[in-house]
Every structure is written in C-alpha cells, then in structure tokens.
Design a protein around this motif. Structure first.
Motif, short mmCIF file in Angstrom:
data_model
loop_
_atom_site.label_atom_id
_atom_site.label_comp_id
_atom_site.label_asym_id
_atom_site.label_seq_id
_atom_site.Cartn_x
_atom_site.Cartn_y
_atom_site.Cartn_z
N LEU A 130 0.82 -1.20 0.00
CA LEU A 130 0.00 0.00 0.00
C LEU A 130 0.86 1.27 0.00
O LEU A 130 0.49 2.28 -0.60
N GLU A 132 3.81 1.48 -1.44
CA GLU A 132 4.27 1.60 -2.83
C GLU A 132 3.20 2.27 -3.70
O GLU A 132 3.50 3.17 -4.50
N ASP A 133 1.95 1.85 -3.53
CA ASP A 133 0.86 2.44 -4.32
C ASP A 133 0.69 3.92 -3.97
O ASP A 133 0.45 4.76 -4.85
N TRP A 136 3.10 6.23 -5.65
CA TRP A 136 2.83 6.49 -7.05
C TRP A 136 1.56 7.29 -7.28
O TRP A 136 1.47 8.08 -8.22
N HIS A 137 0.56 7.09 -6.43
CA HIS A 137 -0.78 7.57 -6.77
C HIS A 137 -1.34 8.65 -5.84
O HIS A 137 -2.42 9.19 -6.12
N SER A 180 -4.85 3.38 -2.94
CA SER A 180 -4.43 2.35 -3.89
C SER A 180 -5.48 2.14 -4.98
O SER A 180 -6.67 2.03 -4.70
N ASN A 182 -5.64 -0.58 -6.54
CA ASN A 182 -5.88 -2.02 -6.47
C ASN A 182 -7.05 -2.27 -5.53
O ASN A 182 -6.89 -2.28 -4.30
N SER A 186 -6.93 -3.00 -1.43
CA SER A 186 -7.50 -2.00 -0.54
C SER A 186 -8.67 -2.57 0.26
O SER A 186 -8.79 -2.35 1.46
#
Length: 257
Positions: A130, A132-133, A136-137, A180, A182, A186
C-alpha cells in the motif's frame, strides 16, 4: 494482556474499556452488533429478498436511528444489502460478488486471539504494498487528508487518550489503503482493519516504556511516513513502514495478543 496502539487487546465483541473502568459498549460497537444481526438475517434468505423497512430492522436490532444508520453503512459497504426507495421499497439482501464474499469471510472470523493476531500479521504484510501504491498515486488532496489524521493522532497524544490515538491511527492506515488503485488489496486491508477494530478492548502500556511516551513515538513515526509519501521518498517510506512493523513484531514476541 498487554497491547500497543497498533496491537489491540481483543475480546469476544466490539466493546471498549477505559484504562480504569469496566467494559462498556461503544456506539461503533452497537452499530457493529446491529450489522451482525441483519447479516444473520441476510444469510437465511435468498439474494434479492426483502428484509423489511429501515424502521422494521432498526426496531429488530433495538438501536437508535443514528446507530442503525451507521450499521446500514457497514452493511452496504460489505455488499450485504441494497436499499430501494418508494412504495414496496426497503432493505433487500444483495447478490454477493466473490470479492464481497472474501471480505465477509474475513469479518466472520471468530474473535479468538489467533484469528485477530493472524489478521494483524496479514495487515502488516500488506502495508509495504500500500505504501508503494501511495508513493505512485497519492494526490495533494490525499496527502492533505493523511495529514488531518496525523493531526488527530497528535491531539490524542496531547490529551493522553490512547484509545482515541489507536482509532486515529487506524483511520490513517485506512486512508492510505484507499489511495491504492488495487481494489482487491484496498478492500482486503480495510476488512482486516474492521476485524481488528471490532474486537478491541483497550490500549495498555508495555513493561518497557510508558504509554504516553510510546504513542508520542508512534505519532512521530507516522508523521515522518506521511512526509516521505509527500516527497515521493520511496527509500524512507519503505524504511519507516518496515520499522513500524518490525517494532510491533518485537513487542509481540513477549506480549502477543
């Protein structure tokens, strides 16, 4: 049984205790109990079956309007019920997707120590994914939202309220999970948080460090983590989430839930 702000003391129901007081049921605990009552009714019926009006079910659960509305929010979030307005409307049992069944199977775990401990272990394993996400986001609005949770944690530290701290802590982690893209990741993470929170009694000090000092340290760790996400500093963010979970595992070796 000793617990830390990321490692709650669990019990057989969603109750809470003060550090010196007897067990008492919290509003969130009453909502969770009402949601379970309706969920049991859903399980006994075919998908699409009418459960009744909101008032019918609120009376069945014997809770206030506000508490039932919170229970309804939980039921809808878990994909268990749908609400249809107008004549002949009301609450209906929903057709559950595989993802919803996965989430509800997590929430259906018994409130035994091993179940809750396993949920915490899985949650910790998902944290780096999470983070990492989020690196990026996360948008500026997302970061601002995370900082509001950090502020709430700071208020809890200043008022020496460890129970408020742990709930603010979990809201922060849920907000990170919501960033996230994903949905499966999540959703699973959020369900694990729900399970852990629904079986929390209290937050107790460890033998090695005063509780106030400990939650102040955890507050600073989470604040630094959000700062790293804001800077897109991957190395620092991953180091901090590793420190976050390694510290907890080392404490649990002596006082596992």
């Amino acid at each position: 049984m000793t617990a830390t702000p990321d490692r709650p003391t669990q019990a057989n129901g969603p109750s809470a205790v003060g550090l010196d007081g007897p067990p008492r049921q919290t509003p969130s605990g009453r909502a969770e109990g009402a949601a379970r009552r309706v969920a049991q009714l859903v399980e006994s019926l075919l998908p699409g079956s009418r459960l009744g009006t909101k008032e019918d079910l609120r009376t069945l659960c014997n809770v206030s309007v506000g508490t039932f509305n919170e229970a309804l929010r939980l039921l809808q979030a878990r994909g268990l019920v749908t609400v249809k307005p107008g004549p002949g409307g009301g609450l209906f049992s929903a057709e559950q997707s595989p993802m919803v069944r996965l989430g509800n199977s997590v929430l259906a775990l018994d409130a035994q120590a091993n179940d809750v401990a396993a949920a915490v272990r899985i949650r910790d394993a998902l944290d780096p994914l999470l983070i990492e996400d989020a690196l990026w986001h996360a948008s500026p609005a997302d970061i601002a939202g995370l900082r509001r949770h950090i502020t709430s944690m700071g208020y809890a530290v200043a008022s020496a309220d460890p129970v408020a701290f742990i709930h603010a802590n979990w809201r922060l982690h849920a907000a990170i999970a919501a960033i996230s893209p994903n949905v499966l990741l999540s959703s699973l993470y959020t369900h694990l948080l729900d399970l852990i929170e629904s079986h929390t009694l209290s937050v107790l000090p460890t033998a090695d460090q005063p509780l106030g000092e400990y939650i102040a340290h955890r507050h600073e760790l989470h604040r630094a983590l959000v700062d790293a996400l804001d800077r897109r500093d991957r190395d620092t963010a991953l180091r901090l989430i590793h420190e976050h979970n390694t510290t907890l595992r080392s404490e649990d070796s002596a006082t596992a839930p």
